[in-house]
Design an enzyme around this catalytic site. Structure first.
Site, PDB file in Angstrom:
ATOM      1  N   LYS A  28       9.174  75.146   9.640  1.00 20.40           N
ATOM      2  CA  LYS A  28      10.533  74.717   9.267  1.00 20.40           C
ATOM      3  C   LYS A  28      10.589  74.146   7.860  1.00 20.40           C
ATOM      4  O   LYS A  28      11.443  74.501   7.065  1.00 20.40           O
ATOM      5  CB  LYS A  28      11.049  73.594  10.202  1.00 20.40           C
ATOM      6  CG  LYS A  28      11.025  73.876  11.660  1.00 20.40           C
ATOM      7  CD  LYS A  28      11.659  72.729  12.438  1.00 20.40           C
ATOM      8  CE  LYS A  28      10.891  71.421  12.415  1.00 20.40           C
ATOM      9  NZ  LYS A  28       9.668  71.419  13.222  1.00 20.40           N
ATOM     10  N   ARG A 103      17.220  67.058  17.335  1.00 19.24           N
ATOM     11  CA  ARG A 103      16.073  67.187  18.233  1.00 19.24           C
ATOM     12  C   ARG A 103      16.446  66.843  19.670  1.00 19.24           C
ATOM     13  O   ARG A 103      15.592  66.959  20.556  1.00 19.24           O
ATOM     14  CB  ARG A 103      14.958  66.245  17.788  1.00 19.24           C
ATOM     15  CG  ARG A 103      13.967  66.857  16.789  1.00 19.24           C
ATOM     16  CD  ARG A 103      13.082  65.743  16.312  1.00 19.24           C
ATOM     17  NE  ARG A 103      11.730  66.085  16.010  1.00 19.24           N
ATOM     18  CZ  ARG A 103      11.258  66.240  14.763  1.00 19.24           C
ATOM     19  NH1 ARG A 103      12.064  66.195  13.734  1.00 19.24           N
ATOM     20  NH2 ARG A 103       9.988  66.460  14.561  1.00 19.24           N
ATOM     21  N   ARG A 141      -2.738  71.027   7.969  1.00 21.26           N
ATOM     22  CA  ARG A 141      -1.589  70.812   7.101  1.00 21.26           C
ATOM     23  C   ARG A 141      -1.795  69.626   6.172  1.00 21.26           C
ATOM     24  O   ARG A 141      -2.316  68.598   6.554  1.00 21.26           O
ATOM     25  CB  ARG A 141      -0.368  70.557   7.998  1.00 21.26           C
ATOM     26  CG  ARG A 141       0.872  70.230   7.245  1.00 21.26           C
ATOM     27  CD  ARG A 141       2.055  70.466   8.108  1.00 21.26           C
ATOM     28  NE  ARG A 141       2.375  69.326   8.955  1.00 21.26           N
ATOM     29  CZ  ARG A 141       3.500  69.242   9.654  1.00 21.26           C
ATOM     30  NH1 ARG A 141       4.367  70.225   9.645  1.00 21.26           N
ATOM     31  NH2 ARG A 141       3.742  68.180  10.387  1.00 21.26           N
ATOM     32  N   ARG A 174      -0.976  63.869   7.470  1.00 20.50           N
ATOM     33  CA  ARG A 174      -0.121  62.907   8.173  1.00 20.50           C
ATOM     34  C   ARG A 174      -0.826  62.280   9.366  1.00 20.50           C
ATOM     35  O   ARG A 174      -1.547  62.962  10.092  1.00 20.50           O
ATOM     36  CB  ARG A 174       1.145  63.610   8.656  1.00 20.50           C
ATOM     37  CG  ARG A 174       2.179  63.742   7.569  1.00 20.50           C
ATOM     38  CD  ARG A 174       3.301  64.663   7.935  1.00 20.50           C
ATOM     39  NE  ARG A 174       3.810  64.495   9.289  1.00 20.50           N
ATOM     40  CZ  ARG A 174       4.860  65.146   9.754  1.00 20.50           C
ATOM     41  NH1 ARG A 174       5.526  65.986   8.962  1.00 20.50           N
ATOM     42  NH2 ARG A 174       5.278  64.971  10.980  1.00 20.50           N
ATOM     43  N   ARG A 185       3.604  65.163  20.417  1.00 17.71           N
ATOM     44  CA  ARG A 185       4.784  65.740  19.742  1.00 17.71           C
ATOM     45  C   ARG A 185       5.170  67.073  20.374  1.00 17.71           C
ATOM     46  O   ARG A 185       6.347  67.384  20.507  1.00 17.71           O
ATOM     47  CB  ARG A 185       4.500  65.906  18.240  1.00 17.71           C
ATOM     48  CG  ARG A 185       4.569  64.557  17.508  1.00 17.71           C
ATOM     49  CD  ARG A 185       3.831  64.600  16.196  1.00 17.71           C
ATOM     50  NE  ARG A 185       4.479  65.459  15.229  1.00 17.71           N
ATOM     51  CZ  ARG A 185       3.831  66.126  14.265  1.00 17.71           C
ATOM     52  NH1 ARG A 185       2.511  66.046  14.177  1.00 17.71           N
ATOM     53  NH2 ARG A 185       4.490  66.855  13.423  1.00 17.71           N
TER      54      ARG A 185
HETATM   55  P1  AMP Z   1       8.811  65.579  11.341  1.00 12.42           P
HETATM   56  O1  AMP Z   1       8.374  65.268   9.948  1.00 12.42           O
HETATM   57  O2  AMP Z   1      10.105  66.345  11.385  1.00 12.42           O
HETATM   58  O3  AMP Z   1       7.740  66.224  12.183  1.00 12.42           O
HETATM   59  O4  AMP Z   1       9.139  64.164  12.033  1.00 12.42           O
HETATM   60  C1  AMP Z   1       8.125  63.193  12.164  1.00 12.42           C
HETATM   61  C2  AMP Z   1       8.551  62.139  13.181  1.00 12.42           C
HETATM   62  O5  AMP Z   1       9.759  61.497  12.741  1.00 12.42           O
HETATM   63  C3  AMP Z   1       8.867  62.651  14.583  1.00 12.42           C
HETATM   64  O6  AMP Z   1       7.703  62.823  15.371  1.00 12.42           O
HETATM   65  C4  AMP Z   1       9.788  61.544  15.091  1.00 12.42           C
HETATM   66  O7  AMP Z   1       9.056  60.385  15.427  1.00 12.42           O
HETATM   67  C5  AMP Z   1      10.619  61.212  13.846  1.00 12.42           C
HETATM   68  N1  AMP Z   1      11.831  62.076  13.739  1.00 12.42           N
HETATM   69  C6  AMP Z   1      12.119  62.975  12.759  1.00 12.42           C
HETATM   70  N2  AMP Z   1      13.297  63.566  12.976  1.00 12.42           N
HETATM   71  C7  AMP Z   1      13.783  63.040  14.131  1.00 12.42           C
HETATM   72  C8  AMP Z   1      14.954  63.274  14.914  1.00 12.42           C
HETATM   73  N3  AMP Z   1      15.874  64.190  14.558  1.00 12.42           N
HETATM   74  N4  AMP Z   1      15.113  62.535  16.035  1.00 12.42           N
HETATM   75  C9  AMP Z   1      14.205  61.609  16.420  1.00 12.42           C
HETATM   76  N5  AMP Z   1      13.065  61.365  15.740  1.00 12.42           N
HETATM   77  C10 AMP Z   1      12.856  62.067  14.604  1.00 12.42           C
END
Ligand code: AMP
Length: 238
Positions: A28, A103, A141, A174, A185
């Site tokens: 994404k 999400r 990554r 990360r 996740r």
């Molecule tokens: P990402 O970088 O998109 O993988 O997001 C990393 C983390 O941020 C996720 O595992 C959640 O803890 C939080 N997060 C990001 N976007 C959302 C969302 N739309 N709703 C809830 N938590 C989010």
């Protein structure tokens, strides 16, 4: 680019919200970055915004760090505030790209509400990929804490090891790309986010892409599909 997807000024056209959906590691962020360069629409990564907010030495900052590191989701209320504020800024006028939002069903409803209020069409892109490929990708990554660019040690390595090609910051792995958090996740994704595929398919907003192809061919196919959905007047067709 100052214009819309066909290179024309979009001032009077309907502007678009592009939503990138898929499991963590599905590609994404990479595709959102490429689309952002192509169309000049900002890439809004809720994960990046939350990681930035979590640096604060405040109770909220500490709480966000804990939730993110565990692989759980941050509350819908916090996400609603972030997305409403960020998408109301001037740089979103011609359209924007959401990476990692929505999400949950509550967030999907908020997105559709926002699109009505803002008078924008929605295209939701889902990147399908096998779970075993996700684990492999996430563990290889590297991310840029400076500009949010994403690299892969296997398919998209940075030119200099550990340095971002775009902004020169030192790349990091990360904390939530470690095996335990990855497993959590993926579970959270299957339970809370995967049902949104049907939600958007039912509303004829879904564009389904095969996420395992090479980055460039996926991007070209994505652009063709997006442009065929954006009609001559800028309307979105299903
Ligand atoms: P990402 O970088 O998109 O993988 O997001 C990393 C983390 O941020 C996720 O595992 C959640 O803890 C939080 N997060 C990001 N976007 C959302 C969302 N739309 N709703 C809830 N938590 C989010």
């Amino acid at each position: 680019m100052a214009g819309g997807v066909h290179g024309r000024p979009r001032r009077n056209a309907v502007s678009v919200i592009l939503v990138m959906m898929g499991a963590p590691g599905a590609g994404k962020g990479t595709q959102a970055g490429l689309l952002s360069h192509r169309y000049g629409w900002p890439k809004i990564s809720t994960g990046d915004i939350l990681r930035e907010m979590s640096k604060a030495e405040t109770p909220v900052g500490r709480d966000l760090r804990r939730v993110q590191a565990s692989g759980q989701l941050v509350s819908d209320e916090i996400l609603a505030e972030i997305v409403k504020e960020r998408t109301s800024r001037e740089d979103c006028r011609d359209g924007y790209i959401l990476d990692g939002f929505p999400r949950t069903v509550t967030q999907a409803e908020l997105l559709l509400e926002l699109s009505r209020q803002q008078g924008r069409g929605v295209i939701v892109v889902n990147f399908a990929i096998r779970p075993e490929r996700l684990i492999e990708r996430l563990s290889r990554r590297l991310s840029c804490p400076g500009c949010g660019e994403v690299y892969s040690l296997t398919v998209r390595a940075p030119r200099q090891p550990d340095r971002c090609d775009r902004c020169g910051s030192e790349l990091t792995h990360r904390a939530d790309d470690e095996p335990e958090a990855i497993a959590r996740r993926l579970e959270v994704y299957q339970a809370q986010t995967e049902p949104l595929i049907g939600y958007f398919r039912d509303r004829k907003l879904l564009l389904e892409m095969q996420g395992e192809q090479p980055v460039n061919s996926l991007f070209e196919e994505l652009v063709r599909n997006i442009e065929s959905r954006v009609g001559r007047a800028g309307e979105i067709s299903a």
